[in-house]
Design an enzyme around this catalytic site. Structure first.
Site, PDB file in Angstrom:
ATOM      1  N   TYR A  70      -6.451  10.845   1.671  1.00 26.72           N
ATOM      2  CA  TYR A  70      -7.316  10.695   1.547  1.00 26.72           C
ATOM      3  C   TYR A  70      -8.180  12.233   2.149  1.00 26.72           C
ATOM      4  O   TYR A  70      -9.032  13.255   1.992  1.00 26.72           O
ATOM      5  CB  TYR A  70      -8.456   9.953   1.143  1.00 26.72           C
ATOM      6  CG  TYR A  70      -8.311   8.333   0.387  1.00 26.72           C
ATOM      7  CD1 TYR A  70      -7.622   8.769  -0.448  1.00 26.72           C
ATOM      8  CD2 TYR A  70      -9.380   7.937  -0.599  1.00 26.72           C
ATOM      9  CE1 TYR A  70      -7.153   7.550  -1.119  1.00 26.72           C
ATOM     10  CE2 TYR A  70      -9.425   6.690  -0.924  1.00 26.72           C
ATOM     11  CZ  TYR A  70      -7.831   6.602  -2.254  1.00 26.72           C
ATOM     12  OH  TYR A  70      -7.401   5.950  -2.715  1.00 26.72           O
ATOM     13  N   LYS A 127       3.611  -0.512   4.470  1.00 31.14           N
ATOM     14  CA  LYS A 127       4.536  -0.819   3.920  1.00 31.14           C
ATOM     15  C   LYS A 127       6.139   0.252   4.757  1.00 31.14           C
ATOM     16  O   LYS A 127       6.486   1.337   4.264  1.00 31.14           O
ATOM     17  CB  LYS A 127       4.221   0.497   2.441  1.00 31.14           C
ATOM     18  CG  LYS A 127       5.519   0.609   1.655  1.00 31.14           C
ATOM     19  CD  LYS A 127       5.742  -0.509   0.878  1.00 31.14           C
ATOM     20  CE  LYS A 127       7.068  -0.409  -0.471  1.00 31.14           C
ATOM     21  NZ  LYS A 127       7.772  -1.198  -1.097  1.00 31.14           N
ATOM     22  N   ASP A 187       3.437  -4.541  -1.758  1.00 26.64           N
ATOM     23  CA  ASP A 187       3.311  -4.025  -3.026  1.00 26.64           C
ATOM     24  C   ASP A 187       3.253  -6.335  -2.843  1.00 26.64           C
ATOM     25  O   ASP A 187       2.799  -6.564  -4.246  1.00 26.64           O
ATOM     26  CB  ASP A 187       4.482  -3.963  -3.420  1.00 26.64           C
ATOM     27  CG  ASP A 187       5.877  -3.738  -2.035  1.00 26.64           C
ATOM     28  OD1 ASP A 187       5.901  -4.288  -1.449  1.00 26.64           O
ATOM     29  OD2 ASP A 187       7.595  -3.476  -2.928  1.00 26.64           O
ATOM     30  N   ASP A 209     -10.165  -3.597  -4.617  1.00 22.26           N
ATOM     31  CA  ASP A 209     -10.920  -2.940  -6.716  1.00 22.26           C
ATOM     32  C   ASP A 209      -9.915  -4.780  -7.021  1.00 22.26           C
ATOM     33  O   ASP A 209     -10.053  -5.576  -8.028  1.00 22.26           O
ATOM     34  CB  ASP A 209     -10.527  -1.975  -6.989  1.00 22.26           C
ATOM     35  CG  ASP A 209     -11.621  -1.371  -7.125  1.00 22.26           C
ATOM     36  OD1 ASP A 209     -12.369  -1.414  -6.364  1.00 22.26           O
ATOM     37  OD2 ASP A 209     -10.758  -0.106  -7.040  1.00 22.26           O
TER      38      ASP A 209
END
Length: 353
Positions: free
Chosen positions: A142, A187, A219, A247
């Protein structure tokens, strides 16, 4: 206690739910003898329309001078549907986090017994789920170097050791306050940035011998959160993964309208609901104000006002038990209550204690 609160209502349903949050804060202040001074400031699409900047310098100054920021939401379809827009409401949110040094986002995920039926997951999966997601907030893709032309684009997932160490420390400390179980999500099998996260977490682990540490690929973590949410106690992860996972956690409680959050760091802390601006509902008096109200509870607790925060939580529980709820969480055949009515009921409950 005297508190100075910057109020950033933002866009969409933000002003409607903010009115209810401030009303609850006023009721608590009156009940316990606190003095609260509010200063309103613009941000998001509202600020772009007024001054061309989603987080103006005047808003930044007001936030800096406050003890805390009570924030609602930013976002507008005019910008979502225009990929060429150079200035976007969400840039104001990122700027606020960066300028205030808010590197840690704390998002509790919990279930409400009377609302378990609203979760898309089976009741036996979500019953008893209660964990905290700690998301790094000012690094990663970001904020890393970006580029886009007609043929290629990239976002750089950039992290430094100090950035990683400080957010991991928050994660370890929260685990110590709760059930001594920390899950580091990365990850590391693919991304170099994740391998640095895991390396540093393993270096820090011996300093917290009382904390059980799991390492989980994102994942796998996203599947485990749905299949076995009660496994988790404290999750800590980087910015992008944290945005997605937090979320996802909303489906456990049954509604994003129930989840508050806190962003903390080097300067003024910010307290806000996790949901967005839901512009389609603006002015319809249907937005759920509970996440905004529970953000007030988190703010009170941040200042050590535990009894006050607990009273807000009890008022929210009482409203749910009394089926005083906005449409998306109301039971079949239940009464019709809007944003204003739910907020007013909670304020009256507090005043009558």
């Amino acid at each position: 206690m005297k508190l100075r609160i910057a109020v950033l209502s933002g866009d969409g349903i933000g002003p409607e739910i903010m009115i209810q949050g401030v009303a609850v804060m006023d009721a608590i202040a009156e009940k316990f003898g606190h003095e609260v001074e509010y200063k309103e400031a613009i941000c998001g699409a509202h600020a772009i329309d007024e001054v061309g900047d989603p987080f103006p310098e005047e808003t930044f100054r007001i936030c800096q001078e406050a003890d805390a920021v009570l924030f609602a939401s930013v976002g507008d379809p005019r910008f979502d549907n225009d990929p060429t827009a150079k200035v976007r409401p969400e840039q104001g949110l990122l700027a606020m986090r960066k300028k205030l040094g808010l590197f840690a986002n704390i998002r509790p995920v919990q279930t409400f017994p009377c609302l378990i039926h609203k979760s898309p997951l089976r009741a036996e999966l979500v019953e008893g789920a209660d964990f905290v997601c700690i998301r790094e907030l000012t690094g990663g893709m970001y904020f890393g170097e970006k580029y886009q032309d007609n043929d290629k684009a990239y976002d750089t997932n950039y992290y430094t050791r100090p950035e990683i160490e400080r957010i991991l420390k928050v994660g370890f400390d929260y685990a110590r306050k709760r059930h001594h179980h920390l899950t580091v999500v990365d990850k590391a099998n693919v991304l170099a940035s994740s391998r640095l996260w895991r390396q540093i977490a393993k270096e820090m682990e011996p300093s917290y011998p009382d904390v059980k540490v799991d390492y989980m690929f994102v994942d796998n973590a996203s599947m485990r959160m749905i299949a076995e949410p009660t496994f988790f106690d404290v999750i800590v992860t980087e910015n992008t993964f944290g945005d997605i996972l937090t979320d996802e956690g909303s489906c456990i409680s049954g509604s994003m309208g129930l989840l508050p959050s806190a962003s903390i760091g080097e300067s003024t802390p910010v307290f806000e609901p996790v949901h967005g601006s839901w512009p389609q509902a603006t002015g319809l008096n249907i937005a759920n104000p509970l996440a905004q109200i529970l953000s007030v509870a988190m703010m009170l607790e941040h200042f050590g006002l535990k009894e006050e925060g607990q009273m807000v939580r009890e008022a929210v529980d009482a409203s749910l038990d009394a089926e005083v709820r906005t449409p998306e969480i109301q039971v079949d055949g239940g009464g019709k209550y809007g944003t204003k009515e739910v907020g007013a009921w909670i304020v009256e409950w507090i005043r009558n204690r």
